[in-house]
Design an enzyme around this catalytic site. Structure first.
Site, PDB file in Angstrom:
ATOM      1  N   SER A  46       5.375  -4.329  -1.619  1.00 19.55           N
ATOM      2  CA  SER A  46       5.777  -3.248  -1.913  1.00 19.55           C
ATOM      3  C   SER A  46       6.066  -2.894  -0.468  1.00 19.55           C
ATOM      4  O   SER A  46       7.525  -3.236  -0.501  1.00 19.55           O
ATOM      5  CB  SER A  46       4.249  -2.816  -1.978  1.00 19.55           C
ATOM      6  OG  SER A  46       4.129  -0.984  -2.622  1.00 19.55           O
ATOM      7  N   TYR A  75      -5.670  -8.297   1.326  1.00 20.94           N
ATOM      8  CA  TYR A  75      -4.793  -9.485   2.500  1.00 20.94           C
ATOM      9  C   TYR A  75      -4.875 -10.315   2.988  1.00 20.94           C
ATOM     10  O   TYR A  75      -4.011 -11.353   3.133  1.00 20.94           O
ATOM     11  CB  TYR A  75      -3.122  -7.940   2.673  1.00 20.94           C
ATOM     12  CG  TYR A  75      -2.740  -6.792   2.148  1.00 20.94           C
ATOM     13  CD1 TYR A  75      -3.098  -5.741   1.834  1.00 20.94           C
ATOM     14  CD2 TYR A  75      -1.656  -7.950   0.967  1.00 20.94           C
ATOM     15  CE1 TYR A  75      -2.849  -5.398   0.968  1.00 20.94           C
ATOM     16  CE2 TYR A  75      -1.059  -6.722   0.338  1.00 20.94           C
ATOM     17  CZ  TYR A  75      -1.691  -5.204   0.522  1.00 20.94           C
ATOM     18  OH  TYR A  75      -0.582  -5.121  -0.805  1.00 20.94           O
ATOM     19  N   GLY A 114       0.262  -6.359  -8.374  1.00 26.43           N
ATOM     20  CA  GLY A 114      -0.020  -7.031  -7.882  1.00 26.43           C
ATOM     21  C   GLY A 114      -0.757  -8.010  -8.437  1.00 26.43           C
ATOM     22  O   GLY A 114      -2.055  -8.856  -8.340  1.00 26.43           O
ATOM     23  N   PHE A 127      -0.520   1.045 -14.954  1.00 30.29           N
ATOM     24  CA  PHE A 127      -0.802   1.253 -12.942  1.00 30.29           C
ATOM     25  C   PHE A 127      -0.315   1.833 -12.674  1.00 30.29           C
ATOM     26  O   PHE A 127      -0.834   2.711 -11.800  1.00 30.29           O
ATOM     27  CB  PHE A 127      -1.354  -0.094 -12.771  1.00 30.29           C
ATOM     28  CG  PHE A 127      -1.787  -0.729 -13.282  1.00 30.29           C
ATOM     29  CD1 PHE A 127      -1.144  -2.207 -13.854  1.00 30.29           C
ATOM     30  CD2 PHE A 127      -3.355  -0.413 -13.581  1.00 30.29           C
ATOM     31  CE1 PHE A 127      -2.005  -3.936 -14.082  1.00 30.29           C
ATOM     32  CE2 PHE A 127      -4.432  -1.719 -14.130  1.00 30.29           C
ATOM     33  CZ  PHE A 127      -3.335  -2.547 -14.336  1.00 30.29           C
ATOM     34  N   GLY A 150       1.301  -1.428   0.126  1.00 29.76           N
ATOM     35  CA  GLY A 150       0.310   0.127  -0.202  1.00 29.76           C
ATOM     36  C   GLY A 150       1.118   1.329  -0.100  1.00 29.76           C
ATOM     37  O   GLY A 150       0.310   2.703   0.647  1.00 29.76           O
ATOM     38  N   SER A 151       2.183   0.976  -0.079  1.00 27.46           N
ATOM     39  CA  SER A 151       2.936   2.407  -0.690  1.00 27.46           C
ATOM     40  C   SER A 151       3.218   2.893   0.519  1.00 27.46           C
ATOM     41  O   SER A 151       3.491   3.869   0.284  1.00 27.46           O
ATOM     42  CB  SER A 151       2.380   3.044  -1.901  1.00 27.46           C
ATOM     43  OG  SER A 151       2.846   2.305  -2.662  1.00 27.46           O
TER      44      SER A 151
END
Lengths: 536, 345
Positions: free
Chosen positions: B190, B126, B319, B237, B114-115
């Site tokens: 991520s 998740y 993803g 994306f 989720g950065s």
């Protein structure tokens, strides 16, 4: 499918694993696992709309901020309609007037203050530093073990009660009471266990017939405890706030409105709504409030007193107001004619933790709930707001019920631990304790705390001819901001397919939803003859 | 650039299944609404839009889950996933923390992506992924609900990861029978992958042993614009602009992307030579614009004499591991399973 079949379908609600193999009208199983309901046949269309949105947003960034800050979002699980609503926002900016919002959370009983601030600005996230740190509680290893042991024994005891082995249950209760002395009962598992042991004690050792008596005291006592529960925790405030926001929006454009409150208590819910209506662009409507409550003893008319106080408030903010009290010991004793609903007015039915009391003993036919939902539907209200405990306390098996209650009330007590407000906290705990007692000790008509989870209420209400009105991101945001007023970070608001829940550390404890009568095939105009409750 | 937008959209449509494209595009759209140009984040809307699921103490497909508060002061929650007992699938309240019974039980501490700003341990995507990991690795999975940026920038997420590591390491009920120790792996995608590295780094100076790091599309970066960033910007994306936003939100005020948290093998990185660092599985998606940084990370580990297996998946996008509808998914799950089970022999 591959070697991970069992792992794949974990969490998803449909058996199919890819859009190409499922039937078109089925929901895509993989997206369902991600929390989205999209029909396989709609995937292409949703994709196209996503593309279109993307192009528009890239080409005009100002639209992005508008979508982000001004738009109200609804039910993100229904991806197709969410994407469509964004597209129509872009095509038709501000076509709908923005819904009014409730004013800041005011001091309710002391003095009615007209508060001009609205909550529409996107404030930065509340500064967590202003929240005082928890007091550290040191739990020894032995206490942890005793705690687990207590839980084990509680469940074993409940199981023996279910099997009718009352002698065994009795001795377990004695053992648990002894074990309690070795555990900290001021907080944590010790405190909750103490209440449950008491409840089991009552159930097993109480004189015959006691179990069928109400665990509640006088109406006055209940009101006092309820008030402190209201003060000590955000659950009721969340309920009122969320219901009021939905009612406010439903009343938009109506000049004559009528709120029917299924449990008036001290009328704590209504001052903010009265104030919001006063501030409405275009001016307030004529507001009628019908408050239902238990009859007061000794010639007192407490309903009328509350009504008078609310009338004073309404007058001070120039809202034309009329109040009517309907005294009834049980909700099912209320008949629609008592409410004197006029065909010209927009009606809001407000039920805060009342519907579950109508679920009666056993799943027999002609439950009071069906009768009551029937006449509500016939009133064709503009909105019915329903708030209920998010728990499955109406299961037939005693052990199941007991286990669920143990989980549920442990979580609730946990959330109260951080409350510093006395005596509200202590009295709030007694309020909860009475609920526990009712769930655990009582049976038959005496057991009124028959909580059912949102999923069950959804199907019950749909079957009774209602359709959901979704609560949006504005209500969500305000509810979240309401929580920042509380000294504990564990509370959380969640969106659940158009409904909002408030919980503690990811366990929802209370659920709010809104409903309307669904269009009837036999009665497309929904014309209702109010005089005898029959549908024309 | 206006005309090329249509080309961009068609490109990503061609490399992923339709439902994956819809899912990731939906996230992208939502995330665009949440990031504000001034660096603030619309947290209320984010929480409203995020699809969450409750834990379930009843076993679903052989896995049950429950939430625990690891640290009351920071409200640090974790969701624990365990394989259900085959003989008695109905889990009782008291069994949640029952000691594991096998000789060797891998415990995977998972950090969701989720950065650094989005998602939670109870986000549906998740929850699903963690349940899969339990089945694939026969492991207990502990998914950490770490604090997020921009409200809680560096080093909050790392601190929470460290707290979780200590907590897991000290649970007697997670100890494998063979040696009465907890067999710990760190995994994350991520930003979660970035957290894995940094928590392992902190652990290296202590006596807590981590048996392996699993990094899925880990989030790394640097001041320089790499070839992959320039080539893939906006095409699958992800844009450089959004990557920059998230780093600004996470890194301390005034810092640039060569901060060692972002660029561990960059000019300000510390040397990993000779330190006790776990073996690493680094999964890189070939259509991820930050792949040059991820490959540089793997290379940096290798040059420092650390054990690393880079796994490059040529036409995978971000993803890809969220939905089991592509070959890359199965490849990676197999690799993860081998990576973890190779210690159990």
């Amino acid at each position: 499918m591959g070697p991970y079949d069992s792992a794949i379908s974990a969490g998803s609600s449909s058996g199919s694993s890819s859009s190409s193999t499922s039937k078109p009208h089925e929901i895509d199983g993989l997206l369902a696992g991600a929390g989205y309901k999209v029909r396989s046949s709609d995937l292409r269309q949703v994709a196209q709309r996503l593309e279109r949105l993307e192009t528009v947003m890239v080409n005009s960034p100002s639209d992005v901020s508008q979508l982000a800050s001004d738009t109200v979002h609804y039910n993100p699980s229904d991806m197709a309609s969410w994407v469509d609503s964004l597209l129509s926002e872009l095509n038709n900016p501000h076509a709908l007037p923005l819904p009014s919002d409730l004013p800041d959370f005011p001091d309710l009983i002391a003095s009615p203050v007209l508060n001009q601030t609205t909550m529409q600005n996107d404030d930065a996230w509340a500064d967590p530093n202003i929240i005082p740190p928890h007091q550290l509680k040191v739990v020894t290893a032995m206490e942890e073990d005793s705690g687990i042991k207590l839980v084990h024994m509680l469940l074993t005891c409940a199981e023996s009660i279910q099997r009718g082995e009352l002698a065994l249950a009795g001795s377990l209760i004695e053992n648990m009471q002894a074990l309690l002395t070795r555990v900290n009962t001021v907080c944590g598992i010790g405190k909750v266990a103490g209440y449950f042991i008491d409840a089991l004690n009552r159930r097993v050792f109480a004189p015959r017939g006691f179990a069928n008596n109400s665990t509640y005291g006088s109406a006055y006592e209940n009101e006092v405890l309820y008030h402190h529960f209201y003060e000590a925790s955000p659950y009721l405030k969340f309920a009122h706030f969320t219901a009021n926001q939905a009612i406010l929006e439903a009343f938009d454009g109506h000049d004559c409105v009528h709120v029917i409150d299924f449990n008036l208590m001290h009328g704590l819910q209504w001052p903010p709504l009265i104030q919001a209506l006063a501030l409405r662009p275009g001016g307030p409507p004529l507001l009628r409030l019908t408050g239902i409550g238990p009859p007061s003893p000794d010639g007192h008319d407490s309903l009328r007193e509350i009504g008078l106080r609310l009338a004073e408030l309404a007058q001070s903010v120039n809202v034309r107001f009329a109040f009517r009290g309907v005294a009834a010991s049980r909700l099912e004793d209320v008949k629609p004619w008592m409410l004197e609903v006029s065909p010209k007015e927009a009606v809001a039915v407000n039920s805060i933790m009342q519907l579950h009391r109508l679920l009666g003993a056993n799943n027999t036919r002609n439950l009071p709930i069906e009768m009551v939902l029937g006449w509500i539907r016939n009133l064709n209200p503009k909105i019915m707001t329903v708030v209920e405990q998010e728990a499955d306390h109406n299961q037939v098996g005693f052990l199941d019920r007991f286990t669920e209650a143990l989980y549920y009330y442990s979580t609730m007590f946990d959330s109260l631990e951080a409350c510093a407000l006395q005596p509200s906290k202590a009295l709030a705990e007694i309020y909860i304790q009475r609920e526990i007692c009712n769930v655990v000790c009582c049976e038959g008509s005496a057991r009124v705390e028959r909580h059912e989870p949102l999923a069950k209420w959804r199907s019950r209400l749909v079957q009774a001819g209602f359709r959901p009105l979704h609560l949006g991101s504005n209500a969500f945001k305000q509810a979240s901001m309401l929580l920042t007023l509380f000294s504990s970070e564990g509370y959380c608001v969640e969106e659940n397919e158009g409904c909002l829940t408030l919980g503690w550390h990811s366990r929802p404890l209370i659920a709010a939803s809104a409903w309307q009568a669904a269009a009837d095939v036999s009665n497309p105009l929904g014309i209702v003859n109010h005089n005898n409750g029959q549908v024309l | 650039m206006a005309g090329s937008n249509e080309v961009n959209l068609n490109e990503s449509r061609m490399v992923v299944p339709l439902n994956t494209w819809v899912l990731i595009s939906n996230f992208k759209l939502a995330y665009n609404l949440l990031r504000r140009p001034d660096g603030t984040f619309n947290r209320h809307l984010a929480e409203f839009l995020d699809r969450k699921v409750p834990p379930n103490a009843n076993s679903i497909d052989g896995v049950f889950s429950f939430d625990v508060i690891i640290d009351r002061e920071t409200s640090l929650l974790s969701r624990i996933y365990r394989p259900a007992n085959a003989e008695d699938p109905q889990t009782k309240y008291v069994d949640l923390e029952k000691p594991v019974t096998s000789e060797v039980v891998p415990v995977i501490i998972f950090f969701h992506g989720g950065s650094f700003a989005h998602s939670s341990a109870n986000s549906a995507i998740y929850d699903t992924l963690c349940r899969r990991l339990v089945g694939i690795c026969k492991a207990v999975v502990v998914s950490v609900n770490y604090r997020r940026a921009p409200e809680n920038p560096y080093p909050s997420a790392y601190d929470d990861g460290w707290t979780a590591l200590q907590w897991v390491n000290s649970r007697s009920w997670l100890q494998s029978k063979r040696d009465s120790r907890v067999h710990i792996y760190l995994a994350g995608d991520s930003s979660g992958g970035n957290i894995v590295h940094n928590v392992a780094l902190r652990a290296a100076r202590t006596d807590i042993e981590i048996l392996g790091n699993i990094l899925l599309n880990p989030m790394f970066g640097g001041q320089e614009r790499t070839e992959s960033e320039k080539r893939l910007d906006g095409r699958y994306f992800v844009t450089l602009q959004d990557r920059d936003w998230y780093w600004r939100a996470f890194l301390p005020e005034g810092e640039d992307r060569d901060h060692p948290a972002c660029n561990p093998f960059g000019p300000r990185g510390e040397s990993l030579e000779g330190i006790k660092f776990p073996k690493s599985l680094v999964v890189v998606a070939g259509l991820d614009l930050i792949q040059d940084w991820q490959l540089a990370y793997a290379k940096g580990l290798d040059k420092a004499g650390q054990k690393v297996k880079p796994l490059y998946l040529e036409n995978a996008t971000i993803g890809f591991y969220l939905l089991p509808n592509n070959d890359h998914f199965y490849t990676v799950m197999n690799e993860i399973s081998d990576f973890v089970s190779s210690d159990c022999a």
